[in-house]
Write an enzyme that holds these catalytic residues in place. Structure first.
Site, PDB file in Angstrom:
ATOM      1  CG  HIS A 155      -5.292   2.154   5.577  1.00  0.00           C
ATOM      2  ND1 HIS A 155      -6.345   2.799   5.826  1.00  0.00           N
ATOM      3  CD2 HIS A 155      -5.315   2.668   4.602  1.00  0.00           C
ATOM      4  CE1 HIS A 155      -7.052   2.961   4.898  1.00  0.00           C
ATOM      5  NE2 HIS A 155      -6.206   3.786   4.132  1.00  0.00           N
ATOM      6  CG  ASP A 194      -1.059   4.576   4.134  1.00  0.00           C
ATOM      7  OD1 ASP A 194      -1.752   5.085   2.974  1.00  0.00           O
ATOM      8  OD2 ASP A 194      -2.855   5.110   4.762  1.00  0.00           O
ATOM      9  CG  HIS A 233      -9.876   4.940   3.050  1.00  0.00           C
ATOM     10  ND1 HIS A 233      -8.398   5.859   3.067  1.00  0.00           N
ATOM     11  CD2 HIS A 233     -10.911   5.632   4.221  1.00  0.00           C
ATOM     12  CE1 HIS A 233      -8.507   6.369   4.123  1.00  0.00           C
ATOM     13  NE2 HIS A 233     -10.069   6.155   5.109  1.00  0.00           N
ATOM     14  CE  LYS A 281      -7.421   2.365  -0.813  1.00  0.00           C
ATOM     15  NZ  LYS A 281      -6.920   3.375  -0.392  1.00  0.00           N
ATOM     16  CG  HIS A 337      -0.696   6.976  -1.323  1.00  0.00           C
ATOM     17  ND1 HIS A 337      -1.781   7.244  -1.721  1.00  0.00           N
ATOM     18  CD2 HIS A 337      -0.737   6.450   0.266  1.00  0.00           C
ATOM     19  CE1 HIS A 337      -2.721   6.508  -1.112  1.00  0.00           C
ATOM     20  NE2 HIS A 337      -2.211   6.257   0.289  1.00  0.00           N
ATOM     21  CG  HIS A 339      -1.655   0.963   1.392  1.00  0.00           C
ATOM     22  ND1 HIS A 339      -3.032   1.286   1.664  1.00  0.00           N
ATOM     23  CD2 HIS A 339      -1.416   2.833   0.522  1.00  0.00           C
ATOM     24  CE1 HIS A 339      -3.525   2.286   0.929  1.00  0.00           C
ATOM     25  NE2 HIS A 339      -3.000   3.475   1.278  1.00  0.00           N
TER      26      HIS A 339
HETATM   27  O1  DOR Z   1      -3.363   9.858   5.988  1.00  0.00           O
HETATM   28  C1  DOR Z   1      -3.817   9.006   4.359  1.00  0.00           C
HETATM   29  N1  DOR Z   1      -3.188   9.829   3.063  1.00  0.00           N
HETATM   30  N2  DOR Z   1      -4.677   8.254   4.086  1.00  0.00           N
HETATM   31  C2  DOR Z   1      -4.611   8.110   2.938  1.00  0.00           C
HETATM   32  O2  DOR Z   1      -6.089   7.286   3.080  1.00  0.00           O
HETATM   33  C3  DOR Z   1      -4.608   9.068   1.592  1.00  0.00           C
HETATM   34  C4  DOR Z   1      -3.129   9.175   1.595  1.00  0.00           C
HETATM   35  C5  DOR Z   1      -3.278  10.220   0.896  1.00  0.00           C
HETATM   36  O3  DOR Z   1      -3.262  10.223  -0.211  1.00  0.00           O
HETATM   37  O4  DOR Z   1      -2.363  11.586   1.538  1.00  0.00           O
HETATM   38 ZN    ZN Z   2      -3.186   5.155   1.535  1.00  0.00          ZN
END
Ligand code: DOR
Ligand code: ZN
Length: 348
Positions: free
Chosen positions: A175, A248, A137, A100, A17, A15
């Site tokens: 998460h 995450d 999520h 997702k 970003h 997971h």
């Molecule tokens: O804290 C987070 N940041 N939770 C999420 O679900 C998305 C993520 C983000 O993309 O910044």
């Molecule tokens: Zn995330």
């Protein structure tokens, strides 16, 4: 006897970003130096809702990690309008490994997310048929629900009924942050797994308010009470294959975090595997790190385990206060603090 070094099968991040553009170029190498693969979240603006967009994003990620053998595993962003045909195309693409679900309004860039899960039934039907996992999520967006209860209420209102409707659908509860989520995942069948972040293992909700408001400890789902952190630690220590590594890591520029309306997201990518090693050692379960970080994820997704290895040594080092992020800067998790484990660079 104290352990001074450990070698484990190369881990994956289930997971992550990575963002896009200059930010992507700044952050992707941190992940590529530790992990062989990562499930890349699709919450860009605009969101990655089609296979065509996912191919283009994959190319940009590969350019950002050129010279490494890092393999991005792509995802599609589920919307009210995702068609069964798009899911079929995703399955045929072979490089899309999940879809997702962001409840609309739940978190960063979730505006295009799902307003009512029933609108997604044709897509979910096809995912179930194709064996394409739904990555969830798990928080309700109902503003009358206390922010600390949104995961638990999501289980009752959305996730449990969803599993009843689609009993053959593979689901990753992403998460997880609560004892309720741990208990739920343990109670349901083998098609439901869960990722666990380093930050939810290290901190409870006090970390957001230590001596003042701490924007770099703000993420979604938000940090919870100590009893919930203890439940997560117990889950990973149990070596149950339903639980696996997902950082995450969610980069936001320093000024976007330190703001009157700071973004949710914790940037843990630079020392992610070291942080997990620290946690496992703290609970006297270092021997369980490899399965959590390198076996349970691929086994759940039906992918091969990695062949390579990484070595971590017990050498304390200080996390930088910040890193450059395009023409701005970003603050990593545990900035300025010491971590007891360090990744040995691949060519040492
Ligand atoms: O804290 C987070 N940041 N939770 C999420 O679900 C998305 C993520 C983000 O993309 O910044
Ligand atoms: Zn995330």
């Amino acid at each position: 006897m104290t352990t001074h070094s450990i070698t484990i099968t190369q881990p994956d991040d289930w997971h992550l970003h990575l963002r896009d553009g200059d930010i992507l170029n700044s952050v992707a190498p941190f992940t590529a130096k530790q992990f062989q693969r990562a499930i890349v979240m699709p919450n860009l603006v605009p969101a990655v809702t089609t296979v065509t967009q996912a191919v283009a994003y994959l190319d940009r990620i590969l350019a950002a990690v050129e010279g490494t053998d890092f393999e991005p595993l792509m995802t599609l962003y589920l919307t009210d309008n995702t068609s069964a045909e798009e899911i079929t195309a995703a399955r045929k693409s072979c490089f899309i490994k999940g879809v997702k679900l962001y409840p609309a309004g739940a978190t960063t860039n979730s505006d295009e997310g799902v307003t009512d899960i029933r609108r997604c039934y044709p897509a979910l039907e096809e995912m179930q048929r194709a064996g394409l996992p739904l990555l969830v999520h798990g928080e309700v967006t109902d503003s009358s629900i206390d922010v600390f209860d949104r995961e638990k209420v999501f289980i009752d209102r959305v996730l449990a009924p969803l599993i009843d409707t689609f009993p053959e659908l593979k689901i990753v509860f992403e998460h997880i942050t609560t004892a309720d989520a741990v208990d739920f995942v343990l109670a349901v069948g083998p098609l439901i797994g869960a990722t666990v972040t380093a930050h939810h293992l290290i901190y409870n909700r006090n970390a957001m308010f230590e001596g003042g408001i701490r924007p770099h400890h703000y993420c979604l789902p938000v940090l919870k009470r100590e009893k919930h952190r203890q439940a997560l630690l117990k889950a990973i220590a149990s070596a149950n294959p339903k639980f696996f590594l997902g950082t995450d890591s969610a980069p936001h520029a320093k000024h976007r975090k330190e703001s009157d309306c700071g973004c949710a997201g914790i940037f843990s990518a630079p020392f992610a595997i070291e942080l997990y090693a620290t946690v496992f050692e703290m609970i006297d379960a270092l021997d369980k790190l490899e399965a959590f970080a390198s076996y349970h994820g691929p086994d759940f997704y039906g992918l091969p385990r990695n062949n390579g290895t990484i070595t971590l040594q017990k050498v304390a080092h200080r996390v930088p206060e910040s890193y450059p992020l395009a023409d701005q800067s970003i603050v990593p998790l545990m900035a300025g603090q010491s971590i007891p484990w360090q990744l040995v660079p691949a060519n040492d």
